[in-house]
Design a protein around this motif. Sequence first.
Motif, PDB file in Angstrom:
ATOM      1  N   VAL A  86      15.151 -16.763  41.819  1.00  0.00           N
ATOM      2  CA  VAL A  86      15.061 -15.488  41.101  1.00  0.00           C
ATOM      3  C   VAL A  86      15.104 -14.324  42.082  1.00  0.00           C
ATOM      4  O   VAL A  86      15.807 -13.324  41.866  1.00  0.00           O
ATOM      5  CB  VAL A  86      13.775 -15.443  40.246  1.00  0.00           C
ATOM      6  CG1 VAL A  86      13.520 -14.042  39.706  1.00  0.00           C
ATOM      7  CG2 VAL A  86      13.869 -16.446  39.103  1.00  0.00           C
ATOM      8  N   TRP A  87      14.359 -14.429  43.163  1.00  0.00           N
ATOM      9  CA  TRP A  87      14.345 -13.350  44.157  1.00  0.00           C
ATOM     10  C   TRP A  87      15.714 -13.165  44.800  1.00  0.00           C
ATOM     11  O   TRP A  87      16.131 -12.048  45.099  1.00  0.00           O
ATOM     12  CB  TRP A  87      13.310 -13.643  45.235  1.00  0.00           C
ATOM     13  CG  TRP A  87      11.892 -13.446  44.790  1.00  0.00           C
ATOM     14  CD1 TRP A  87      11.454 -13.081  43.552  1.00  0.00           C
ATOM     15  CD2 TRP A  87      10.714 -13.610  45.589  1.00  0.00           C
ATOM     16  NE1 TRP A  87      10.081 -13.018  43.523  1.00  0.00           N
ATOM     17  CE2 TRP A  87       9.604 -13.336  44.763  1.00  0.00           C
ATOM     18  CE3 TRP A  87      10.490 -13.989  46.909  1.00  0.00           C
ATOM     19  CZ2 TRP A  87       8.281 -13.403  45.226  1.00  0.00           C
ATOM     20  CZ3 TRP A  87       9.184 -14.055  47.382  1.00  0.00           C
ATOM     21  CH2 TRP A  87       8.091 -13.766  46.546  1.00  0.00           C
ATOM     22  N   ALA A  88      16.428 -14.247  45.037  1.00  0.00           N
ATOM     23  CA  ALA A  88      17.717 -14.164  45.729  1.00  0.00           C
ATOM     24  C   ALA A  88      18.841 -13.672  44.821  1.00  0.00           C
ATOM     25  O   ALA A  88      19.844 -13.145  45.315  1.00  0.00           O
ATOM     26  CB  ALA A  88      18.081 -15.527  46.314  1.00  0.00           C
ATOM     27  N   ALA A  89      18.686 -13.820  43.503  1.00  0.00           N
ATOM     28  CA  ALA A  89      19.785 -13.550  42.570  1.00  0.00           C
ATOM     29  C   ALA A  89      20.372 -12.143  42.712  1.00  0.00           C
ATOM     30  O   ALA A  89      21.603 -11.991  42.779  1.00  0.00           O
ATOM     31  CB  ALA A  89      19.320 -13.807  41.139  1.00  0.00           C
ATOM     32  N   PRO A  90      19.567 -11.052  42.752  1.00  0.00           N
ATOM     33  CA  PRO A  90      20.180  -9.721  42.854  1.00  0.00           C
ATOM     34  C   PRO A  90      20.971  -9.509  44.142  1.00  0.00           C
ATOM     35  O   PRO A  90      21.860  -8.657  44.188  1.00  0.00           O
ATOM     36  CB  PRO A  90      18.967  -8.775  42.800  1.00  0.00           C
ATOM     37  CG  PRO A  90      17.886  -9.553  42.146  1.00  0.00           C
ATOM     38  CD  PRO A  90      18.107 -10.967  42.600  1.00  0.00           C
ATOM     39  N   LEU A  91      20.658 -10.270  45.183  1.00  0.00           N
ATOM     40  CA  LEU A  91      21.318 -10.077  46.478  1.00  0.00           C
ATOM     41  C   LEU A  91      22.685 -10.745  46.537  1.00  0.00           C
ATOM     42  O   LEU A  91      23.453 -10.492  47.470  1.00  0.00           O
ATOM     43  CB  LEU A  91      20.434 -10.631  47.600  1.00  0.00           C
ATOM     44  CG  LEU A  91      19.044  -9.996  47.718  1.00  0.00           C
ATOM     45  CD1 LEU A  91      18.232 -10.720  48.776  1.00  0.00           C
ATOM     46  CD2 LEU A  91      19.150  -8.512  48.035  1.00  0.00           C
ATOM     47  N   LEU A  92      22.989 -11.587  45.558  1.00  0.00           N
ATOM     48  CA  LEU A  92      24.228 -12.359  45.601  1.00  0.00           C
ATOM     49  C   LEU A  92      25.446 -11.444  45.630  1.00  0.00           C
ATOM     50  O   LEU A  92      26.398 -11.670  46.378  1.00  0.00           O
ATOM     51  CB  LEU A  92      24.296 -13.307  44.402  1.00  0.00           C
ATOM     52  CG  LEU A  92      25.540 -14.197  44.317  1.00  0.00           C
ATOM     53  CD1 LEU A  92      25.647 -15.099  45.540  1.00  0.00           C
ATOM     54  CD2 LEU A  92      25.505 -15.034  43.046  1.00  0.00           C
ATOM     55  N   LEU A  93      25.428 -10.392  44.825  1.00  0.00           N
ATOM     56  CA  LEU A  93      26.570  -9.487  44.723  1.00  0.00           C
ATOM     57  C   LEU A  93      26.355  -8.176  45.462  1.00  0.00           C
ATOM     58  O   LEU A  93      27.178  -7.255  45.350  1.00  0.00           O
ATOM     59  CB  LEU A  93      26.890  -9.210  43.250  1.00  0.00           C
ATOM     60  CG  LEU A  93      27.288 -10.434  42.415  1.00  0.00           C
ATOM     61  CD1 LEU A  93      27.512 -10.038  40.957  1.00  0.00           C
ATOM     62  CD2 LEU A  93      28.534 -11.098  42.982  1.00  0.00           C
ATOM     63  N   ALA A  94      25.265  -8.076  46.203  1.00  0.00           N
ATOM     64  CA  ALA A  94      24.998  -6.854  46.968  1.00  0.00           C
ATOM     65  C   ALA A  94      25.931  -6.780  48.172  1.00  0.00           C
ATOM     66  O   ALA A  94      26.444  -7.795  48.641  1.00  0.00           O
ATOM     67  CB  ALA A  94      23.544  -6.839  47.438  1.00  0.00           C
ATOM     68  N   PRO A  95      26.182  -5.586  48.696  1.00  0.00           N
ATOM     69  CA  PRO A  95      26.957  -5.489  49.940  1.00  0.00           C
ATOM     70  C   PRO A  95      26.163  -6.079  51.097  1.00  0.00           C
ATOM     71  O   PRO A  95      24.957  -6.317  50.966  1.00  0.00           O
ATOM     72  CB  PRO A  95      27.143  -3.975  50.113  1.00  0.00           C
ATOM     73  CG  PRO A  95      26.000  -3.369  49.375  1.00  0.00           C
ATOM     74  CD  PRO A  95      25.733  -4.272  48.213  1.00  0.00           C
TER      75      PRO A  95
END
Length: 468
Positions: A86-95
């Motif tokens: 869950v914590w890693a999910a937003p970072l997947l598509l981040a620059p």
Amino acid sequence: MGFPVDLRRCQALGLAGTAFLALGGETAGALPAHDFLAPGSVQAVLGLVGVYFGVVLLIAAWVLLGGVVRGPEPPTPRSLLLVLAVWAAPLLLAPPLFSRDVYSYLAQGAMVDAHIDVYAYGPAQLGGPLADEVAPVWQQTATPYGPVFLVVASVLSALTRGQLPAGLLGMRLIALLGVALMAAALPRLARHSGADPAAALWLGALNPLVLLHLVAGAHNDAIMLGLLGVGLVAARGRWPVLGVVLITLAALVKAPAALGLVAVVALRSRGRGPRAVLRYTVTTATAAAATTVAATAAAGTGYGWIAALKTPVSPHNWSPTSLLGRVTGAALDQLGSGLAPFALPAWHAAGLLVTAALLLFIWLRLRPGPVYALGLSLAAVAVFGPAVRPWYALWGLFLIAAAAPTGSVRTRVAAASAVLALTVLPSGAPADVEQVILAVSGGVLALVVLCQAHQAARPQSPVRERTA
């Protein structure tokens, strides 16, 4: 009564932190040249504040989660793995965040795909838009990475055809695979070492440094550590040769993982006599040599990676030996001494000697468990080597998390992790005073929000009515 803490709240708070990280990174991260914003622009300012707001929220969530792990009803390893996802999910598509190294990885993969010797030339030899994204300090620098990583980068380059968005996503997915291998290995290594699997996952996989630098930064250290971890699990079980193969492959991503071969010998010969040590040493060395020859031949990059281990480090690197070398060189230069150019190499050589002495002390005199000894050894290599970056701390931390003998060790390592998580700007560039102020402002704002939430969660004392 303090702030109500449970697994669900920690998960939500950490998710908010990484979401702010991803949003802030859209304008303040290590962006491609065509998306770069001037540091003083409104978007860049808000992005930098937002990133550090998210970093502090993430650290707070991680610290609170540590209390839950140490509590009377600790979460299961499976529950913690869900929190990590869950914590890693937003970072997947981040620059890319906190470093531009991922652009170097992509350029090096394209160079291999174009049959350019990456051990003789830097990305400038490739030319074109992809090479232009590489930081200037590395444009003329040969790669220090081994053939296994170069094969991965080359295959990714061929699949994405040099397209930057697809390449960045692919490199992050590879890093996520490495983190998944780390998370899979940690509980098993912890059980073998007599440590708590949940505590090992909390410190070694949910650590903010893992999310900031291995996931958001997409560093190839994730692949190295993932292969090293599963290799150690295999070596201590029924597949010691497979373990040696995996650890050798990890070393052919980044060289420090080669110390894992010492741990394999210690794991297999523990409690046995000198003959067993000699036998397992020969077996391990033979399997490692065969793997190295086969992997290098399959990669087709040759053995230039051996000489490339001496690749120069950034002049702004803040390792103790590099810092002392620069200070000594400047002092000698002021005195007009001709020895000034030798100051940095001399201090780097001194660092190697100190590292060698520490490794001998750890393995021959201190003699902790093999996994813990390997963690301490990799920490020594990271600290006294010629280059230090925050994500290098994960080399030793990953295995210390799995095998630390006491809670006090974990507490000190966790405190160091929280400090290191705050030391790099999201753009990966050197900080100036204005950017430091903005970063601190974002962190302070997060602390204010957390304090307000703490106050709001406290039960209010009932107001007694006055009697006439």
